[in-house]
Scaffold this motif. Structure first.
Motif, mmCIF file in Angstrom:
data_model
loop_
_atom_site.group_PDB
_atom_site.id
_atom_site.type_symbol
_atom_site.label_atom_id
_atom_site.label_comp_id
_atom_site.label_asym_id
_atom_site.label_seq_id
_atom_site.Cartn_x
_atom_site.Cartn_y
_atom_site.Cartn_z
ATOM 1 N N CYS A 1 -3.289 8.827 -2.398
ATOM 2 C CA CYS A 1 -2.601 9.791 -1.652
ATOM 3 C C CYS A 1 -4.291 10.592 -1.452
ATOM 4 O O CYS A 1 -4.827 10.763 -0.514
ATOM 5 N N ILE A 2 -4.815 9.923 -2.140
ATOM 6 C CA ILE A 2 -6.393 10.080 -1.807
ATOM 7 C C ILE A 2 -6.796 9.250 -0.373
ATOM 8 O O ILE A 2 -7.993 9.627 0.273
ATOM 9 N N SER B 1 1.048 6.247 -12.345
ATOM 10 C CA SER B 1 0.445 6.805 -11.687
ATOM 11 C C SER B 1 -0.454 7.064 -10.836
ATOM 12 O O SER B 1 -1.108 8.087 -10.285
ATOM 13 N N LEU B 2 -1.393 6.493 -11.919
ATOM 14 C CA LEU B 2 -2.472 6.406 -11.265
ATOM 15 C C LEU B 2 -2.958 5.870 -9.770
ATOM 16 O O LEU B 2 -3.505 6.005 -8.822
ATOM 17 N N PHE B 3 -2.329 5.134 -9.203
ATOM 18 C CA PHE B 3 -1.856 3.923 -7.817
ATOM 19 C C PHE B 3 -2.144 4.896 -7.133
ATOM 20 O O PHE B 3 -2.065 4.937 -5.740
ATOM 21 N N VAL B 4 -0.617 5.480 -7.254
ATOM 22 C CA VAL B 4 0.134 6.493 -6.204
ATOM 23 C C VAL B 4 -0.942 7.911 -6.318
ATOM 24 O O VAL B 4 -1.154 8.246 -5.020
ATOM 25 N N LEU B 5 -1.963 8.476 -7.038
ATOM 26 C CA LEU B 5 -3.112 9.269 -6.530
ATOM 27 C C LEU B 5 -4.370 8.722 -5.825
ATOM 28 O O LEU B 5 -4.569 9.369 -4.812
ATOM 29 N N ASP C 1 -3.736 10.772 7.038
ATOM 30 C CA ASP C 1 -2.363 11.101 7.764
ATOM 31 C C ASP C 1 -1.857 11.879 7.235
ATOM 32 O O ASP C 1 -1.917 12.915 6.885
ATOM 33 N N LYS C 2 -0.706 12.756 8.333
ATOM 34 C CA LYS C 2 0.242 13.180 8.338
ATOM 35 C C LYS C 2 1.075 13.504 7.041
ATOM 36 O O LYS C 2 1.902 14.899 6.485
ATOM 37 N N ARG C 3 1.366 12.131 6.646
ATOM 38 C CA ARG C 3 2.483 12.596 5.380
ATOM 39 C C ARG C 3 1.549 11.663 4.244
ATOM 40 O O ARG C 3 0.901 10.826 4.268
ATOM 41 N N ILE C 4 1.734 12.398 3.421
ATOM 42 C CA ILE C 4 1.239 12.350 1.973
ATOM 43 C C ILE C 4 2.215 11.350 0.498
ATOM 44 O O ILE C 4 3.501 13.060 0.576
ATOM 45 N N PRO C 5 1.796 10.553 -0.233
ATOM 46 C CA PRO C 5 3.082 10.008 -1.177
ATOM 47 C C PRO C 5 2.645 11.465 -2.832
ATOM 48 O O PRO C 5 2.973 10.434 -3.745
ATOM 49 N N TYR C 6 3.027 12.248 -2.234
ATOM 50 C CA TYR C 6 2.920 13.380 -3.399
ATOM 51 C C TYR C 6 3.869 12.770 -4.212
ATOM 52 O O TYR C 6 3.830 13.104 -5.570
ATOM 53 N N ARG C 7 4.978 13.110 -3.460
ATOM 54 C CA ARG C 7 6.724 13.140 -4.464
ATOM 55 C C ARG C 7 7.098 11.484 -5.328
ATOM 56 O O ARG C 7 8.004 11.966 -5.731
ATOM 57 N N MET D 1 3.281 13.677 -11.562
ATOM 58 C CA MET D 1 1.519 13.893 -12.033
ATOM 59 C C MET D 1 0.582 13.970 -10.504
ATOM 60 O O MET D 1 0.517 15.471 -10.421
ATOM 61 N N THR D 2 1.195 13.147 -9.300
ATOM 62 C CA THR D 2 0.720 14.023 -7.902
ATOM 63 C C THR D 2 0.890 14.593 -7.369
ATOM 64 O O THR D 2 0.662 15.771 -6.853
#
Length: 744
Positions: free
Chosen positions: A273-274, A266-270, A281-287, A291-292
């Protein structure tokens, strides 16, 4: 406004030494606040890295100083309708939970208790200033993300489901479905609920932290202000993130490793996203993580404060550098400070007017991350394009199949039962208006009317293209065949020395010639067909007979094999001899018959019969493949015939055929030498014989060992050697031929 990122350096613990401190706070100029974090390079100690933040707090900073400087100024915005998000980020063991939750003593209270105290105090002040016209209601919801599953901390653990609570999107925000919400009137109610909920949170002891948080905890404080018919809602979110862990240092067990993997993911995905937001970027990997999705950096409206917790000692060197890199990029994230809309109290709407053309559709919402798209690399590309002059207009046109739109014509639809013929559709291209065949249309699903419709005649279409009748075709074929037959008859007559009898067909009698030729053709064809049928029948009879013979031979071989397995050697010999006529010249079948005769004491008769059979085998070169006789069960894999395989062909040596009398003579020097090698029981010498591999040589030595060491255990003749298990006539012959070829 961008995300406000502040760094806090925790104080040293009891076992940590001052000499190990490598992280320090610094300022840009003298007299200005601390905004820099400096740390040496892990590769070169003389080189120092510097990271700039909105504010930096040293080890001596108290909880009250941090709250007063970073959180208290945003409380006014919270009651004005803005959402406030505060979250702690850092490696495990850097003091995130202490910053957010704090201790039990008043001076050690963290951000969350001080936040609630400020909310209650400001709410009472608003109600007092408005003389009760405005009512402030505070509600709490508290949940954790454990192993990427959402659990409600205000509910007991017994009510949890294995899958956790689902997430949904509503009005551009991520909400947790089924999350409980508790009303909170004062600070005492909050302390009771908060302590009870923290007991439900998952914590464990690791090598780096005695009370390590194993989940991300999110506290939502919902503030509702009601004045008459208006309702204003705002939310303050306090998030205590679990710290990233290096399992080589934490010494985690099996269960802790699973938790650590979920936290690190989850922290890596955060961090992804940052990075994506900072690049524009137009696409942010929130999903990619729950947590993100909940945090939604860059998508939420309001104020966001990120508190970076740092450990000052050298053992956290690489982890501290990673946290500093991620946090410095988070400063570039832009958030929109937009107040929440005021909701007016009104009766519930009815659903009667939801449909129809009178409903006005709402415009599409803008891209969630549109304000961050123009802040990174994409913005630089757009600026470069704007600086470049426009491209010159093309001086040519690209061919297209589309025709210019024709002027609209008024089309009058005919009545349902009209008899006016249907007009063909206008063609797409001018080339389709030529006299060529019409293009095939796409196949459509048949309907009931099309199935009942009678087929249309095609004579009118075919008459335009077919200009020859079947009778004319038949006449042309007969004429061609007559010419071929006449040519063959002339060649045959010339070969026999007689002149051919020409039979000209006068033009005045075309009917006679036409009627005589078909009779001759039919007779010739009939004779050829009869000859072909006789040939096919004879071949089929021959094939059937050959198949029957082969089946009968295979049946006899199978019966002989069964008889041999049951120990009936005489019956097996009789069946092998009956199967021999079906497979003439089979050397292996002859060898089996010979071995059985020797075993039954018919050696002399077997020698005479073998000479005759070997002679017939040399004459007959027909090799029948795929029979049971091809499988020599008495030969071992290590002693295969040299005729098999490419390697065997290379090793095979041409020697003269061995006479049967020479093999049966025990006084022969080669036979005596072979028997001496066998009776020596020397594994190395026996392996040197042709056709004897390691396995067959070991089996022979073991068999001789079972016979004993006396004279009874000696092999006196080759016939006795053939009778041993695993030996055979072919094996003994090959060993003898090897001695003859070597000339020893």
């Amino acid at each position: 406004m961008s995300v406000r990122v502040v760094a806090r350096i925790r104080p040293l613990l009891e076992k940590e030494l001052e000499k190990d401190v490598i992280v320090r706070a610094d300022r840009v100029e003298d007299g200005k606040p601390l905004t820099l974090v400096k740390i040496p390079s892990p590769k070169n100690g003389a080189e120092e890295f510097s990271f700039a933040f909105n504010s930096v707090y040293e080890q001596s900073t108290s909880q009250e100083e941090l709250f007063t400087a970073e959180v208290a100024p945003h409380m006014k915005a919270l009651f004005q309708g803005l959402d406030v998000t505060i979250f702690a980020y850092g490696v495990t063991g850097t003091g995130k939970t202490h910053t957010m939750r704090g201790g039990l003593r008043l001076a050690e209270r963290g951000v969350i208790p001080r936040l609630l105290s400020n909310v209650f105090r400001r709410g009472k002040k608003i109600m007092k200033d408005t003389n009760g016209a405005t009512t402030v209601v505070v509600a709490l919801s508290y949940y954790e993300i454990y192993n990427d599953k959402v659990y409600d901390l205000l509910e007991p653990p017994e009510k949890r489901t294995p899958a956790g609570l689902p997430l949904r999107e509503k009005d551009g925000k991520t909400i947790v479905v089924g999350l409980s919400e508790r009303s909170c009137d004062d600070l005492k109610d909050f302390e009771r609920l908060y302590i009870e909920a923290n007991n439900n949170r998952v914590t464990a002891s690791t090598k780096l932290n005695a009370h390590s948080s194993r989940s991300h905890a999110i506290l939502r404080v919902k503030v509702t202000q009601m004045t008459g018919d208006t309702v204003k809602e705002s939310t303050a979110s306090a998030i205590d993130l679990a710290g990233s862990e290096d399992n080589r240092r934490t010494d985690n067990g099996k269960e802790r490793l699973v938790e650590s993997a979920a936290i690190n993911k989850s922290l890596f995905v955060l961090s992804q996203c940052i990075d994506a937001i900072s690049r524009g970027d137009k696409r942010i990997p929130y999903r990619e993580s729950k947590m993100t999705r909940i945090l939604s950096l860059g998508q939420n409206n309001g104020i966001t404060v990120m508190i970076l917790n740092l450990a000052p000692i050298r053992s956290y060197h690489l982890d501290t550098l990673s946290s500093l890199n991620v946090s410095s990029r988070a400063k570039r994230i832009e958030v929109r400070e937009i107040e929440n809309e005021i909701v007016y109290k009104q009766p519930p709407r009815t659903n009667s007017g939801l449909g129809g053309a009178s409903v006005q559709r709402q415009p599409l919402r803008p891209l969630n991350n549109a304000h961050n798209v123009h802040t990174g690399a994409l913005a630089a590309k757009t600026a470069d394009k704007a600086e470049k002059p426009d491209k010159p207009v093309k001086a040519f046109a690209v061919y297209t199949d589309k025709k210019p739109a024709a002027p609209a014509r008024a089309v009058v639809a005919p009545a349902a039962n009209t008899s006016v013929p249907r007009q063909p559709l206008q063609s797409k291209r001018p080339s389709e208006t030529s006299d060529s065949l019409p293009r095939p249309s796409k196949l459509a699903r048949p309907t009931a009317q099309s199935l009942l419709r009678l087929p249309q005649p095609v004579n009118a279409v075919a008459s335009n293209h077919i200009t020859i009748t079947p009778d004319q075709i038949e006449a042309m074929v007969e004429k061609k065949v007559a010419e071929i037959l006449a040519t063959r008859a002339a060649e045959a007559a010339a070969a026999a020395g007689t002149a051919p009898q020409p039979q000209p067909a006068p033009a005045s009698e075309p009917t006679v010639a036409a009627t005589a030729t078909p009779v001759e053709i039919s007779e010739e064809v009939k004779r050829r067909l009869e000859a072909l049928e006789r040939r096919i029948e004879s071949e089929s009879r021959g094939d059937n007979a050959a198949d029957d013979n082969r089946s009968e031979g295979l049946r006899l071989l199978l019966q002989a094999r069964r008889a041999k397995e049951y120990g009936d050697d005489a019956g097996a010999l009789h069946l092998y001899e009956k199967a021999l006529p079906y497979f003439p010249g089979q050397a292996k079948l002859l060898g089996k018959i010979e071995r059985l005769r020797v075993k039954l004491g018919l050696a002399a008769a077997a020698a005479d019969d073998r000479k005759q059979r070997l002679g017939s085998a040399e004459e007959d070169a027909d090799y029948q493949e795929g029979t049971e006789a091809d499988i020599d069960e008495d030969e071992d894999v290590a002693g295969r015939s040299p005729a098999r395989g490419k390697a065997g062909k290379k090793r095979g040596l041409k020697v003269k055929p061995v006479e049967e009398a020479e093999l049966d003579d025990p006084t022969s020097p080669r036979v005596k030498q072979l028997l001496d090698i066998v009776n020596s029981r020397d594994l190395k010498l026996i392996k040197g014989l042709r056709g004897f591999g390691a396995k067959k040589a070991q089996d022979l030595v073991d068999c001789l060992s079972l016979k004993g060491d006396g004279e009874s255990g000696q092999i006196e003749s080759l016939a006795q050697l053939r009778m041993l298990p695993g030996m055979g006539g072919r094996t003994v012959e090959r060993a003898y031929e090897g001695l003859v070829a070597s000339g020893v």
